[in-house]
Design a protein around this motif. Sequence first.
Motif, mmCIF file in Angstrom:
data_model
loop_
_atom_site.group_PDB
_atom_site.id
_atom_site.type_symbol
_atom_site.label_atom_id
_atom_site.label_comp_id
_atom_site.label_asym_id
_atom_site.label_seq_id
_atom_site.Cartn_x
_atom_site.Cartn_y
_atom_site.Cartn_z
ATOM 1 N N GLU A 1 0.855 -1.179 0.000
ATOM 2 C CA GLU A 1 0.000 0.000 0.000
ATOM 3 C C GLU A 1 0.894 1.233 0.000
ATOM 4 O OE1 GLU A 1 -3.509 2.136 2.678
ATOM 5 O OE2 GLU A 1 -2.838 0.089 3.115
ATOM 6 N N THR B 1 1.069 5.746 -0.675
ATOM 7 C CA THR B 1 0.342 7.019 -0.744
ATOM 8 C C THR B 1 1.303 8.101 -1.236
ATOM 9 O OG1 THR B 1 -1.048 6.341 1.106
ATOM 10 C CG2 THR B 1 -1.028 8.687 0.539
ATOM 11 N N VAL C 1 -3.377 6.727 -3.622
ATOM 12 C CA VAL C 1 -3.219 5.586 -2.718
ATOM 13 C C VAL C 1 -3.300 4.315 -3.556
ATOM 14 C CG1 VAL C 1 -4.118 4.355 -0.720
ATOM 15 C CG2 VAL C 1 -4.233 6.859 -0.794
#
Length: 561
Positions: A287, A289, A374
Motif C-alpha cells: 500500500e 500514498t 493511494v
Amino acid sequence: MDNAVAPLAPQTLVPLHPLTPGLGARLAAMPARSMLGLGVGLALLVAVTVALTLQHAGSDYKVLFAGLSDKDGGAVLAQLSQMNVPYKHADGGSAILVPAAQVHDVRLKLASAGLPKGAVGGFELMDNARFGQTQFQERLTFQRGLEGELVRSIGSLAAVQAARVHLALPNQNGFFREQQKPSASVLLTLHPGRTLERAQIAGIVHLVSSSVAELNPKAVSVLDGSGALLSGAEDSSGKGLDAQQLQYVQQVEAGYLKRVVEILEPMLGRDNLRANVTADIDFTQTESTSEEFKPNQGDAPATVKLLQRNESSQPGSTVPSGVPGAASNQPPVPATAQIGVGGQVLQAAQGGVGGGTARRDAVTQYEVDKTVRVTRNATGTLKRLNAAVVVNHRIATDAKGKTTSTPLSGEEMEKITALVQESLGFSKERGDSVRVINAPFRVEPPPKVEAIPLHQQPWLLDMLRAAAAPLALALVALVVVFKLIRPALTAATQAAPQPVGGRLDVVADNELAAEPPGVATPPALSAPQVNQKLESARAFAQQNPAAVAQIVKGWVGGEAA
C-alpha cells in the motif's frame, strides 16, 4: 390197569399266547453289566442335554443400549450393520439387543466410534429448576443450557459429526471499566473426509458471538479434532502463508492441471498421460500514498484562492498653542474659509495638530494543483507457472496380438506442447515454463492374488468355531444312545415270558390229539401260529429247563392241571 389218560375238563383249556412280564420285571431280570451301562448312558445323556441348554442360554440376546433417541438409535444400527453384528429391538425400538457374548466388545467398539452421542440438554434444563437453588447454580444452569443450544446448532451442519462449546462468562460488577469480556471455545469433530471452508468457519464464529452478549468474534476460538486452530487466520496476515493461502495455491494448481488433462486425454488416452503444474503466487500486500503539487500550466489565468487588503491610519495628538489664558485653554475653532483646489473643498489645517501615521497591506493567494494517490496491490497474484507433461509412446497391437511401442514424431510433440501452452495461458514475459517429454511408460504387472481355499475362509472358520461345541455334544449324545442305552433297552424288550401258575401255557399237538370224544375240539391253529408256539416253547425249555422238567413230570404223573 387202566392207563387211560384222564380227560381234561373243558374249562381248563386256555388260549395259546405268551405272557409278557412288566417293565420293572424285565429290568430286574437284566444282567448287572447291562444295568450299569444303562445307568451310565442315561447320566451322560442328561449331562449333554444340560450342556446344550446352557450353551443355548449363553447365546441369548442382552441389552446393549436402552432409552436411545431415534437419531442415536439409527446411527447405532448403521454401525452394527457395518460390523456384521446381529441385533434385535425391544421396548418399541428404544432398546437394542445383541448376543450376550458380544455385549462388552460391541459397546467398546461403538464408544471408540463416538456412539451413542447422547441427548444434549438445552434450555429445557431451566424447566427443572429446584426450589431454593442459589444464584450461582441458576447462572451455571443457564450457561449449560446456552452451551447445549449452541452444540445443537453447530451439530446440524453436514460436515460436523460432533461439537463441544465452552463459554467463559465472567461475573459483571458495577464498575464498567473493570468488567471482563466473555470468550468462547468450540471443538469440532468432522466426518471422515470432510473439511470446513473459510466461510463456514466464519459462520460458526459469528453464530457463537451473536448468541452471547458482548462477545467479540475475535474472542471465539474454533479447533478441529486434531487440535489445529481453524479461526483467527486473519490475525496472522502478513506473517507468512496460512492454511487458506495454501488451499488457494492448491486450487489454482488443480485448475490449471485440469485444463491440461482435459485437452490431452481425448487425443492420447487416460493412461498415456501424466502432468503436473506448479504455480508461484505472490501474497505480498503493498500500500503506497503519494502527493503531487503542480503550478498552473500555459497562459491560463491563475486562480485566486484568497485576496486580502488591510488599511489603517492613526491621527497625531493635539498640542495647545497661543497666548496663555482662557482662550488658549480652549480648542481652536476650525477655519471656515474655503480653499478650492481642483473643485474640491479642503479642510483647513487645525492649529496645534501634529503629524499622523497610515498603513496599507495586501495579500493575494493563488490555487496550486495537488494530487493524492493511494495504491494497494492485489494479493494472490500469479507470478510464474511451471508445467511438466509426460506422454507415453504410441502402443499398437497387430493381428497376432503382439504389442509394439513407437515414439511420437517431432511434429506431434510440437502440437502437444502448443496445446499445453494455450491451455495454461503461457506468458514468456512472465517467465512461464512448459516441458513436454515423450517416454515409454513402465507397466507393472498386476499383483497376483491367490485365492484363499475354502477351508481357510474366515466365514467358514467362524462358523466351525461356533458349531464345534454343539456338534461335539451331539456326537457324544449319539454315542451314548447307540452304545449304552439302546443295547440295554433291546435286552429288556426281548426278555422271554415267565411261567404263570407253575406251568407253561403251551399245549402240544399230542395233547390236543388225546382229547376224549365228546369234547369240543377247538378250531385248528394255522401253521404259522403253531410254529410260533413251538418256537416259543423251545426257547422257554432252553432258558428254563428245570421248569419244563417239572411240568413234564406233572403230566406223566397224571396230576390235575
